[in-house]
Design a protein around this motif. Structure first.
Motif, PDB file in Angstrom:
ATOM      1  N   GLY A  44      -3.908 -12.769  -7.652  1.00  0.00           N
ATOM      2  CA  GLY A  44      -3.813 -11.991  -8.884  1.00  0.00           C
ATOM      3  C   GLY A  44      -2.383 -11.992  -9.400  1.00  0.00           C
ATOM      4  O   GLY A  44      -1.430 -11.832  -8.636  1.00  0.00           O
ATOM      5  N   ALA A  45      -2.249 -12.174 -10.728  1.00  0.00           N
ATOM      6  CA  ALA A  45      -0.917 -12.272 -11.332  1.00  0.00           C
ATOM      7  C   ALA A  45      -0.081 -11.022 -11.092  1.00  0.00           C
ATOM      8  O   ALA A  45       1.115 -11.086 -10.802  1.00  0.00           O
ATOM      9  N   SER A  46      -0.710  -9.889 -11.198  1.00  0.00           N
ATOM     10  CA  SER A  46       0.006  -8.625 -11.023  1.00  0.00           C
ATOM     11  C   SER A  46       0.603  -8.516  -9.625  1.00  0.00           C
ATOM     12  O   SER A  46       1.780  -8.141  -9.455  1.00  0.00           O
ATOM     13  N   LYS A  50       4.586  -8.433  -8.503  1.00  0.00           N
ATOM     14  CA  LYS A  50       5.186  -7.375  -7.667  1.00  0.00           C
ATOM     15  C   LYS A  50       5.894  -7.976  -6.465  1.00  0.00           C
ATOM     16  O   LYS A  50       6.984  -7.552  -6.072  1.00  0.00           O
ATOM     17  N   MET A  51       5.251  -8.974  -5.842  1.00  0.00           N
ATOM     18  CA  MET A  51       5.871  -9.607  -4.663  1.00  0.00           C
ATOM     19  C   MET A  51       7.205 -10.232  -5.041  1.00  0.00           C
ATOM     20  O   MET A  51       8.187 -10.103  -4.312  1.00  0.00           O
ATOM     21  N   LEU A  52       7.242 -10.912  -6.192  1.00  0.00           N
ATOM     22  CA  LEU A  52       8.477 -11.574  -6.594  1.00  0.00           C
ATOM     23  C   LEU A  52       9.563 -10.555  -6.939  1.00  0.00           C
ATOM     24  O   LEU A  52      10.740 -10.749  -6.623  1.00  0.00           O
ATOM     25  N   GLN A  53       9.149  -9.458  -7.540  1.00  0.00           N
ATOM     26  CA  GLN A  53      10.135  -8.440  -7.926  1.00  0.00           C
ATOM     27  C   GLN A  53      10.793  -7.819  -6.700  1.00  0.00           C
ATOM     28  O   GLN A  53      11.950  -7.394  -6.765  1.00  0.00           O
ATOM     29  N   GLU A  54      10.063  -7.793  -5.597  1.00  0.00           N
ATOM     30  CA  GLU A  54      10.609  -7.175  -4.382  1.00  0.00           C
ATOM     31  C   GLU A  54      11.551  -8.095  -3.625  1.00  0.00           C
ATOM     32  O   GLU A  54      12.118  -7.701  -2.604  1.00  0.00           O
TER      33      GLU A  54
ATOM     34  N   ARG B  48      -2.735  -4.598  -1.142  1.00  0.00           N
ATOM     35  CA  ARG B  48      -1.370  -4.784  -1.636  1.00  0.00           C
ATOM     36  C   ARG B  48      -1.132  -6.218  -2.102  1.00  0.00           C
ATOM     37  O   ARG B  48      -0.392  -6.464  -3.051  1.00  0.00           O
ATOM     38  N   PHE B  49      -1.755  -7.185  -1.417  1.00  0.00           N
ATOM     39  CA  PHE B  49      -1.486  -8.580  -1.760  1.00  0.00           C
ATOM     40  C   PHE B  49      -2.620  -9.249  -2.530  1.00  0.00           C
ATOM     41  O   PHE B  49      -2.383 -10.151  -3.315  1.00  0.00           O
ATOM     42  N   ARG B  81       2.570 -11.308   5.829  1.00  0.00           N
ATOM     43  CA  ARG B  81       3.350 -11.263   4.602  1.00  0.00           C
ATOM     44  C   ARG B  81       4.238 -10.017   4.581  1.00  0.00           C
ATOM     45  O   ARG B  81       5.345 -10.057   4.062  1.00  0.00           O
ATOM     46  N   ILE B  82       3.744  -8.930   5.166  1.00  0.00           N
ATOM     47  CA  ILE B  82       4.563  -7.711   5.261  1.00  0.00           C
ATOM     48  C   ILE B  82       5.756  -7.980   6.185  1.00  0.00           C
ATOM     49  O   ILE B  82       6.888  -7.592   5.900  1.00  0.00           O
ATOM     50  N   GLN B  83       5.479  -8.665   7.291  1.00  0.00           N
ATOM     51  CA  GLN B  83       6.547  -8.939   8.250  1.00  0.00           C
ATOM     52  C   GLN B  83       7.543  -9.971   7.709  1.00  0.00           C
ATOM     53  O   GLN B  83       8.724  -9.904   8.014  1.00  0.00           O
ATOM     54  N   ASP B  84       7.025 -10.927   6.960  1.00  0.00           N
ATOM     55  CA  ASP B  84       7.884 -11.969   6.391  1.00  0.00           C
ATOM     56  C   ASP B  84       7.511 -12.140   4.928  1.00  0.00           C
ATOM     57  O   ASP B  84       6.636 -12.942   4.599  1.00  0.00           O
ATOM     58  N   PRO B  85       8.140 -11.367   4.028  1.00  0.00           N
ATOM     59  CA  PRO B  85       7.737 -11.378   2.609  1.00  0.00           C
ATOM     60  C   PRO B  85       7.950 -12.726   1.916  1.00  0.00           C
ATOM     61  O   PRO B  85       7.334 -12.979   0.890  1.00  0.00           O
TER      62      PRO B  85
END
Lengths: 173, 153
Positions: A44-46, A50-54, B48-49, B81-85
């Protein structure tokens, strides 16, 4: 925005204006729409945004690459995704470790048979040097085992057991 | 989903997903078998992901007997992914591939040593024969269409 006035692949797919500071633009160029499409389908794009922003900027390219890899794995194998690959590779590592142990036991066996300072060749235990018994006696001199981190094993057993990955040693810390 | 209280009264127990979204949990809730109410972390981690909507679509597109494994694998990947973003579980794949290369190299070295020892032994003791080596040269040949192409970082 991406190169020139062309919207990035994500804004093109989502049919929105591609802003100058679009977070996706550097990583999803318009000439590769499939890359974003597959990541969007799985995550999902959203969530990707969020992942990239973090993440700090210098880590985002690698993060996108790993997300694309995971998304592709999930499309190939909807049930196990990347975890199927991990299980497969862990099996390979185990098999290779076993082969190394057998080879090193055989070397030891040969050396014991050849060594002049060892027991006499007429000694039955030396003439009938048994690789299997060497392995079982724990004479494995492999140094690979010392280097091998303990990974969890994922099995598709009927009781669906997966060990907690947080309990394993982290090889990248 | 309803459960009988010990006093005989019916109480509703929503799954973790419906509890998260504060909605009624229908009897045929697709998430309920895999996200029990007593493990809310499992859903929040996966949500979350992937997002609940995507998870629901994935589950709908597979047969019922595959869904438990699919949820578990999504949970595992989310925890990685939480452990290694940055690399998630791809980092593990990369490390395993490197270890396979090291192991293949060590195996080849050991097999070469066996060949040398065998040759020396044959020269020294022509009568004795060790026969075929126990370990045949093997490699891990993924073939041309290896789905797990090498990942380096």
């Amino acid at each position: 925005m991406g190169s020139g006035s062309s919207p990035c692949a994500s804004c093109k797919l989502l049919r929105r204006r591609c802003a100058k500071d679009c977070i996706f633009a550097p990583y999803f160029p318009p000439d590769d729409p499939h890359k974003f499409a597959i990541v969007h389908k799985v995550f999902g794009a959203s969530n990707v945004g969020k992942m990239l922003q973090e993440l700090p900027v210098h880590q985002r390219a690698d993060a996108v690459s790993s997300l694309v890899y995971e998304a592709n794995a999930r499309m190939r194998d909807p049930v196990y995704g990347c975890v199927g690959a991990i299980s497969y590779l862990q099996n390979q590592v185990s098999q290779l470790q076993m082969q190394i142990a057998v080879a090193q036991a055989e070397i030891l066996c040969i050396q014991m048979q050849q060594g002049p300072d060892q027991l006499p060749a007429t000694h039955p235990s030396m003439v009938d040097c048994d690789v299997k018994s060497l392995l079982l006696s724990g004479n494995n001199t492999s140094d690979f085992g010392d280097q091998m981190p303990q990974f969890l094993s994922y099995t598709s057993s009927s009781n669906n057991i997966i060990q907690d990955p947080l309990k394993r040693e982290s090889p990248w810390t | 989903m309803y459960r009988f209280h010990k006093l005989g009264k019916m109480t509703s127990t929503r799954c973790a997903v419906c509890k998260y979204f504060r909605r009624r949990c229908p009897p045929d809730c697709i998430f309920a078998p895999y996200f029990p109410h007593d493990n809310p972390q499992k859903f929040t981690c996966v949500h979350r992901f992937y997002g609940a909507s995507n998870i629901g679509k994935m589950l709908e597109n597979m047969s019922v007997h595959q869904r438990a494994d699919a949820v578990d694998s999504l949970y595992y990947e989310a925890k990685c992914r939480i452990q290694d973003p940055v690399y998630g579980c791809v980092g593990i794949i990369s490390t395993l591939q490197r270890q396979i290369q090291i192991a293949q190299s060590q195996l080849a070295k050991a097999q070469a040593e066996i060949s040398v020892l065998d040759a020396n032994f044959s020269v020294a003791e022509p009568v004795l024969s060790l026969g075929e080596p126990l370990v045949q040269p093997t490699g891990v040949d993924h073939g041309p269409d290896d789905p797990f192409s090498t990942w380096f970082y």
